[in-house]
Write a protein that holds these residues in place. Structure first.
Motif, PDB file in Angstrom:
ATOM      1  N   HIS A 221       0.793  -1.199  -0.132  1.00 20.17           N
ATOM      2  CA  HIS A 221      -0.349  -0.015  -0.265  1.00 20.17           C
ATOM      3  C   HIS A 221       0.985   1.471  -0.162  1.00 20.17           C
ATOM      4  CE1 HIS A 221      -3.474  -2.023   0.435  1.00 20.17           C
ATOM      5  NE2 HIS A 221      -3.403  -2.529   1.468  1.00 20.17           N
ATOM      6  N   LYS A 222       0.716   2.299  -0.575  1.00 19.68           N
ATOM      7  CA  LYS A 222       1.447   2.961  -0.812  1.00 19.68           C
ATOM      8  C   LYS A 222       0.606   4.659  -0.731  1.00 19.68           C
ATOM      9  CE  LYS A 222       4.192   1.360  -3.628  1.00 19.68           C
ATOM     10  NZ  LYS A 222       5.793   0.711  -3.086  1.00 19.68           N
ATOM     11  N   VAL A 223       1.399   5.327  -0.230  1.00 19.92           N
ATOM     12  CA  VAL A 223       0.835   6.851   0.234  1.00 19.92           C
ATOM     13  C   VAL A 223       0.212   7.769  -0.863  1.00 19.92           C
ATOM     14  CG1 VAL A 223       1.463   8.763   2.014  1.00 19.92           C
ATOM     15  CG2 VAL A 223       2.722   6.919   1.905  1.00 19.92           C
ATOM     16  N   LEU A 224      -1.053   8.329  -0.943  1.00 17.46           N
ATOM     17  CA  LEU A 224      -1.582   8.947  -1.332  1.00 17.46           C
ATOM     18  C   LEU A 224      -1.210  10.761  -1.841  1.00 17.46           C
ATOM     19  CD1 LEU A 224      -4.744   7.508  -1.115  1.00 17.46           C
ATOM     20  CD2 LEU A 224      -3.727   6.643  -3.071  1.00 17.46           C
ATOM     21  N   VAL A 225       0.088  10.159  -1.912  1.00 10.37           N
ATOM     22  CA  VAL A 225       0.715  11.787  -2.060  1.00 10.37           C
ATOM     23  C   VAL A 225       0.942  11.676  -3.830  1.00 10.37           C
ATOM     24  CG1 VAL A 225       2.826  11.758  -0.601  1.00 10.37           C
ATOM     25  CG2 VAL A 225       2.056  13.235  -1.686  1.00 10.37           C
ATOM     26  N   LEU A 231      -2.333  15.448  -3.424  1.00  3.65           N
ATOM     27  CA  LEU A 231      -2.945  14.484  -2.856  1.00  3.65           C
ATOM     28  C   LEU A 231      -3.610  14.207  -3.666  1.00  3.65           C
ATOM     29  CD1 LEU A 231      -5.275  16.450   0.185  1.00  3.65           C
ATOM     30  CD2 LEU A 231      -2.911  15.210  -0.215  1.00  3.65           C
ATOM     31  N   LEU A 232      -3.061  12.690  -3.852  1.00  3.65           N
ATOM     32  CA  LEU A 232      -4.471  11.889  -4.883  1.00  3.65           C
ATOM     33  C   LEU A 232      -5.647  11.323  -4.286  1.00  3.65           C
ATOM     34  CD1 LEU A 232      -1.294   9.152  -5.749  1.00  3.65           C
ATOM     35  CD2 LEU A 232      -2.005  11.479  -6.721  1.00  3.65           C
ATOM     36  N   THR A 233      -6.276  11.944  -4.776  1.00  2.00           N
ATOM     37  CA  THR A 233      -7.951  11.363  -4.136  1.00  2.00           C
ATOM     38  C   THR A 233      -8.302  10.637  -5.153  1.00  2.00           C
ATOM     39  OG1 THR A 233      -8.652  13.460  -5.487  1.00  2.00           O
ATOM     40  CG2 THR A 233      -8.383  13.892  -3.032  1.00  2.00           C
ATOM     41  N   GLU A 234      -9.983  10.033  -5.100  1.00  2.00           N
ATOM     42  CA  GLU A 234     -10.812   9.422  -5.152  1.00  2.00           C
ATOM     43  C   GLU A 234     -11.286  10.241  -6.639  1.00  2.00           C
ATOM     44  OE1 GLU A 234     -11.493   6.090  -3.905  1.00  2.00           O
ATOM     45  OE2 GLU A 234      -9.784   6.309  -2.786  1.00  2.00           O
ATOM     46  N   GLY A 241     -13.501  13.059  -4.986  1.00  2.00           N
ATOM     47  CA  GLY A 241     -12.933  13.732  -4.395  1.00  2.00           C
ATOM     48  C   GLY A 241     -12.037  13.543  -3.135  1.00  2.00           C
ATOM     49  N   GLY A 242     -12.825  12.914  -2.437  1.00  2.00           N
ATOM     50  CA  GLY A 242     -12.505  11.898  -0.530  1.00  2.00           C
ATOM     51  C   GLY A 242     -11.048  11.878  -1.269  1.00  2.00           C
ATOM     52  N   LEU A 243     -10.555  11.017   0.143  1.00  2.00           N
ATOM     53  CA  LEU A 243      -9.235  10.719   0.694  1.00  2.00           C
ATOM     54  C   LEU A 243      -9.092   9.033   1.246  1.00  2.00           C
ATOM     55  CD1 LEU A 243      -6.160  10.987  -0.227  1.00  2.00           C
ATOM     56  CD2 LEU A 243      -5.304  11.542   2.097  1.00  2.00           C
ATOM     57  N   ASP A 244      -8.752   8.135   0.753  1.00  2.00           N
ATOM     58  CA  ASP A 244      -8.543   6.927   1.320  1.00  2.00           C
ATOM     59  C   ASP A 244      -7.555   7.053   2.413  1.00  2.00           C
ATOM     60  OD1 ASP A 244      -8.206   4.425   2.579  1.00  2.00           O
ATOM     61  OD2 ASP A 244      -8.267   3.642   0.474  1.00  2.00           O
ATOM     62  N   ILE A 245      -7.928   7.519   3.551  1.00  2.00           N
ATOM     63  CA  ILE A 245      -6.797   7.752   4.140  1.00  2.00           C
ATOM     64  C   ILE A 245      -7.087   6.601   5.516  1.00  2.00           C
ATOM     65  CG2 ILE A 245      -8.688   7.621   6.689  1.00  2.00           C
ATOM     66  CD1 ILE A 245      -6.189  10.157   5.757  1.00  2.00           C
ATOM     67  N   LYS A 246      -7.550   4.977   4.805  1.00  2.00           N
ATOM     68  CA  LYS A 246      -7.187   4.238   5.459  1.00  2.00           C
ATOM     69  C   LYS A 246      -6.010   3.513   4.600  1.00  2.00           C
ATOM     70  CE  LYS A 246      -8.339   0.009   7.449  1.00  2.00           C
ATOM     71  NZ  LYS A 246     -10.076  -1.658   7.797  1.00  2.00           N
ATOM     72  N   TYR A 247      -5.455   3.217   3.307  1.00  4.48           N
ATOM     73  CA  TYR A 247      -4.935   2.707   2.819  1.00  4.48           C
ATOM     74  C   TYR A 247      -4.072   2.880   2.113  1.00  4.48           C
ATOM     75  CZ  TYR A 247      -7.216  -2.047   3.606  1.00  4.48           C
ATOM     76  OH  TYR A 247      -8.146  -3.077   4.279  1.00  4.48           O
TER      77      TYR A 247
END
Length: 359
Positions: A221-225, A231-234, A241-247
């Motif tokens: 699982h890679k950091v979403l930046v 930010l690499l949002t949905e 427009g949101g962010l998968d903060i968990k994974y």
């Protein structure tokens, strides 16, 4: 049985004589905490919430023991420990976490005694899991749960199973080993749980191939930046427009610090505890530890604001931070935290591949 979580602070939980009052006590406790969340420091919010979960689980175990006794099986025939894994084992649960659990009980002297113990503890585990479902804790989707006979065994059988995981380092077995690394006794004989964890750490030292497989799992699982710090949002779906903060934030740091801690023989299970222990051991500089702690605390708090979904009549956390939460006040701090997470992932990859002779 012994309660390893320490002082009890919820009289309505401790005195609950059934599942309905216990479920109501959970709902009241969480509503109070939710109201205070905006003003609470992240570490205090997490400590209070996880202490609430622990108290509920402990009460369920007491009620389950009583129910099994009433059914004619009596009291626990030998010492046992009820284990939490996943976010429960790390003391990092959200408002709507599921059940990740296991049970270990003392070895028998003969086969007849073992059969009696097996029957008792499987019944106890099934009762406890059913009770927890009733008060709002859904079962683990991966079946890592005490009611699964593969996660409810004697210490001897547990030791054999761990040895089997080490002997055959398949992706699934390595995943189980990483799950086991987060195991924490919430109720029962802590010494028994410590012996189980000792077997895990003792076997790890002689298996470099396991460490390589753990590294591969850890970096999944890679950091979403993005490369420019964005930010690499949905992009699609209900959470666009949101962010998968968990994974995309939390899990990558959990995985990185678990691997560093396991490699260093550190038996702490919480991520913040692992960061502190790694710093104390000289594996993290003061600056690295402070950056990591700040970033992880932000991820922990943001997880408490993720959206929920209704599944089978129960609220389940999605791990997704809605776009409405990505305010101009939070985005700069979130970008900084994600960059820290990305840096930690690179550090883990570089250090362990060097030690293991990889590229």
């Amino acid at each position: 049985m012994h309660n390893p979580i320490g002082e009890k602070r919820w009289p309505d939980i401790d005195c609950a004589d059934g599942l309905d009052p216990l479920k109501s006590a959970r709902e009241r406790g969480q509503r109070l905490l939710e109201a205070e969340l905006p003003s609470l420091p992240a570490d205090e919010a997490i400590v209070r919430l996880n202490a609430l979960h622990d108290a509920l689980i402990v009460r369920v175990l007491a009620l389950a023991e009583n129910e099994v006794a009433r059914s004619g099986l009596g009291a626990p025939p030998v010492p046992y420990a009820y284990m939490l894994y996943g976010s429960g084992g790390r003391s990092e649960q959200t408002m709507h976490s599921d059940q990740d659990s296991g049970l270990v009980y003392a070895d028998a002297n003969d086969e007849a005694e073992e059969e009696r113990n097996r029957s008792y503890f499987r019944r106890l585990a099934e009762t406890a899991v059913d009770y927890l479902i009733e008060i709002g804790y859904p079962p683990c989707e991966g079946n890592v749960i005490a009611s699964n006979p593969a996660w409810c065994m004697s210490l001897r059988d547990w030791s054999d199973r761990i040895a089997g995981w080490f002997a055959e380092p398949s992706w699934e077995n390595v995943r189980y080993l990483l799950i086991a690394a987060d195991g924490r006794a919430v109720w029962g004989d802590v010494g028994l749980a410590d012996r189980l964890r000792g077997r895990f750490f003792g076997d790890l030292l002689g298996h470099p191939v396991i460490e390589r497989r753990m590294l591969e799992n850890t970096l999944r699982h890679k950091v979403l930046v993005g490369v420019f710090g964005q930010l690499l949002t949905e992009k699609y779906g209900d959470n666009a427009g949101g962010l998968d903060i968990k994974y995309g934030a939390y899990i990558p740091m959990v995985n990185a610090f678990r691997l560093l801690a396991v490699r260093a023989g550190i038996r702490e299970t919480s991520t913040l505890g692992r960061i502190d222990a790694l710093h104390a051991a000289g594996a993290l500089s003061e600056e690295e530890a402070e950056e990591a702690r700040t970033a992880f605390l932000l991820f922990l708090k943001l997880r408490l604001f993720t959206s929920v979904a209704l599944e089978d009549g129960r609220l389940v956390g999605t791990g997704k931070l809605p776009a409405s939460r990505l305010t101009k006040e939070i985005v700069p701090a979130l970008k900084t935290a994600l960059k820290t997470g990305n840096k930690i992932q690179r550090k883990v990859q570089k250090e362990l591949q060097y030690r293991l002779g990889g590229r």
